[in-house]
Design a protein around this motif. Structure first.
Motif, PDB file in Angstrom:
ATOM      1  N   THR A  72      -1.904 -14.711  -2.704  1.00 28.00           N
ATOM      2  CA  THR A  72      -0.965 -14.112  -3.562  1.00 28.00           C
ATOM      3  C   THR A  72      -0.795 -14.564  -4.780  1.00 28.00           C
ATOM      4  O   THR A  72       0.133 -14.381  -5.495  1.00 28.00           O
ATOM      5  CB  THR A  72       0.471 -14.052  -2.661  1.00 28.00           C
ATOM      6  N   PRO A  77      -4.268  -6.991 -11.161  1.00 28.39           N
ATOM      7  CA  PRO A  77      -3.925  -6.124  -9.900  1.00 28.39           C
ATOM      8  C   PRO A  77      -4.833  -4.815  -9.503  1.00 28.39           C
ATOM      9  O   PRO A  77      -4.861  -4.125  -8.801  1.00 28.39           O
ATOM     10  CB  PRO A  77      -2.407  -5.830 -10.072  1.00 28.39           C
ATOM     11  N   ALA A  81      -3.037  -0.928  -7.731  1.00 24.84           N
ATOM     12  CA  ALA A  81      -1.981  -1.816  -7.415  1.00 24.84           C
ATOM     13  C   ALA A  81      -0.906  -1.371  -8.367  1.00 24.84           C
ATOM     14  O   ALA A  81       0.385  -1.573  -8.199  1.00 24.84           O
ATOM     15  CB  ALA A  81      -2.358  -3.338  -7.354  1.00 24.84           C
ATOM     16  N   SER A  82      -1.348  -1.323  -9.674  1.00 22.92           N
ATOM     17  CA  SER A  82      -0.378  -0.947 -10.803  1.00 22.92           C
ATOM     18  C   SER A  82       0.417   0.198 -10.506  1.00 22.92           C
ATOM     19  O   SER A  82       1.346   0.528 -10.710  1.00 22.92           O
ATOM     20  CB  SER A  82      -1.090  -0.658 -12.202  1.00 22.92           C
ATOM     21  N   GLN A  85       3.186  -0.316  -8.200  1.00 17.13           N
ATOM     22  CA  GLN A  85       4.319  -1.188  -8.959  1.00 17.13           C
ATOM     23  C   GLN A  85       5.067  -0.371  -9.562  1.00 17.13           C
ATOM     24  O   GLN A  85       6.280  -0.372  -9.786  1.00 17.13           O
ATOM     25  CB  GLN A  85       3.696  -2.203  -9.742  1.00 17.13           C
ATOM     26  N   THR A  91      10.792  -5.535  -5.758  1.00 17.61           N
ATOM     27  CA  THR A  91      11.939  -6.484  -5.670  1.00 17.61           C
ATOM     28  C   THR A  91      12.973  -6.404  -4.581  1.00 17.61           C
ATOM     29  O   THR A  91      13.957  -7.111  -4.402  1.00 17.61           O
ATOM     30  CB  THR A  91      12.575  -6.916  -7.111  1.00 17.61           C
ATOM     31  N   ASP A 234       6.750  -9.302  -4.284  1.00 21.74           N
ATOM     32  CA  ASP A 234       6.922  -8.500  -5.557  1.00 21.74           C
ATOM     33  C   ASP A 234       5.825  -8.032  -6.248  1.00 21.74           C
ATOM     34  O   ASP A 234       5.742  -7.635  -7.514  1.00 21.74           O
ATOM     35  CB  ASP A 234       7.736  -9.554  -6.563  1.00 21.74           C
ATOM     36  N   HIS A 235       4.784  -8.034  -5.456  1.00 22.28           N
ATOM     37  CA  HIS A 235       3.403  -7.201  -6.030  1.00 22.28           C
ATOM     38  C   HIS A 235       2.629  -6.642  -4.954  1.00 22.28           C
ATOM     39  O   HIS A 235       2.806  -7.148  -3.746  1.00 22.28           O
ATOM     40  CB  HIS A 235       2.481  -8.337  -6.910  1.00 22.28           C
TER      41      HIS A 235
END
Length: 312
Positions: A72, A77, A81-82, A85, A91, A234-235
């Motif tokens: 991790t 990313p 992945a971006s 997010q 979060t 958080d990712h």
């Protein structure tokens, strides 16, 4: 019965066990410990406690194997992945779980029938002598009888047929405390563990259930949103196929944590990961780094079919 089958709540002070004792825990906790449905079926021995999960990890080390997986840590990313997010606040675990509940409630009921079979296609990260060797993930297909009389006589420990689990989810109350009480009865614990940990373990098994009534599954997600200690990574993380996934977990003081993976597009259950929470040896075996993935599995396809061996 099926996954998680995977992994159980761990604690740092779990005592060591001999090789013979380690083997059963490892078999139950690895999601790909699936066997031909005509003869046997994958068990979920609910009463496996921290020792059982510790045994699974220790057995892997004793066998000289470690699951390959992404940590991790940082790095680019990538575009997928971006996008995850940007779409979700990673979060905010309660918000993610409520969104997953809404998505689950909106799905159609699979309306399973007696006489049908549950088709499952799963994948897990391969075990390698050294991490990061790029081994091809292990993909398996299995068929399970939906209304299996062998698992509906309450003589198989804490295993339940797919029909029993479907009916249990359909009857779950909306109020979280009542839901958790029924879930703990359905999957009792044989060890001395905190109630919140027991609730989380029950939820992890129930979220894997398919076929599942939409509202029953949604109620499990909503109850999880209210459970103490729920967190989100958080990712985006990588599932067993290397695809982006959303990871949720309950905080633990142990050397590892159990993560629930959600599909970033549908918020459906994707799979699970067992992740090291710190640096150093895990259960007296080889050193792990924080973020090392010890077990990584994913569900690729589930469907109802009319015969064993039939594919959707």
């Amino acid at each position: 019965m099926d996954e998680i089958t995977s992994v159980r709540e761990l604690r740092a002070d779990a005592p060591p066990a001999d090789r013979a004792r380690l083997a059963p825990g490892r078999r139950r906790l690895l999601e790909a410990a699936e066997r031909p449905a005509a003869r046997t079926r994958l068990r979920v021995d609910w009463r496996i406690t921290a020792l059982g999960a510790a045994a699974a990890v220790a057995a892997a080390a004793l066998a000289g194997a470690q699951l390959a997986g992404e940590g991790t840590g940082g790095g680019d990313p990538g575009p997928a992945a971006s996008r995850v997010q940007q779409q979700y606040d990673l979060t905010d675990a309660p918000a993610l779980l409520h969104a997953a509940a809404d998505a689950a409630a909106a799905r159609p009921d699979p309306e399973p029938r007696v006489g049908q079979w549950v088709y499952r296609k799963t994948v897990r990260g391969n075990e390698t002598s050294e991490p990061g060797t790029g081994a091809v993930p292990d993909t398996q297909e299995n068929w399970y009888q939906y209304a299996d009389p062998e698992f509906e006589n309450w003589k198989e420990g804490d295993d339940h047929s797919y029909r029993e689990r479907y009916e249990f989810l359909a009857g779950l109350p909306a109020e979280p405390e009542k839901l958790w009480s029924e879930a703990r009865d359905f999957y009792p614990s044989g060890g001395d563990e905190p109630v919140s940990a027991h609730n989380y373990r029950a939820a992890r098994v129930l979220l894997q259930s398919w076929p599942a009534p939409p509202e029953g599954l949604a109620r499990v997600y909503r109850a999880l949103a209210e459970l103490d200690g729920m967190q989100a990574v958080d990712h985006p993380v990588e599932d067993a196929q290397g695809h982006p996934a959303i990871a949720l977990y309950r905080e633990t003081d142990g050397p590892t944590r159990e993560e629930i993976l959600l599909d970033p597009d549908t918020l459906a259950y994707r799979g699970s990961r067992l992740v090291a929470t710190g640096n150093g040896p895990v259960f007296g075996e080889r050193d792990r780094r924080e973020g090392d993935v010890l077990i990584n599995s994913a569900v690729l396809r589930t469907a109802m079919v009319d015969a064993e061996g039939e594919r959707p």
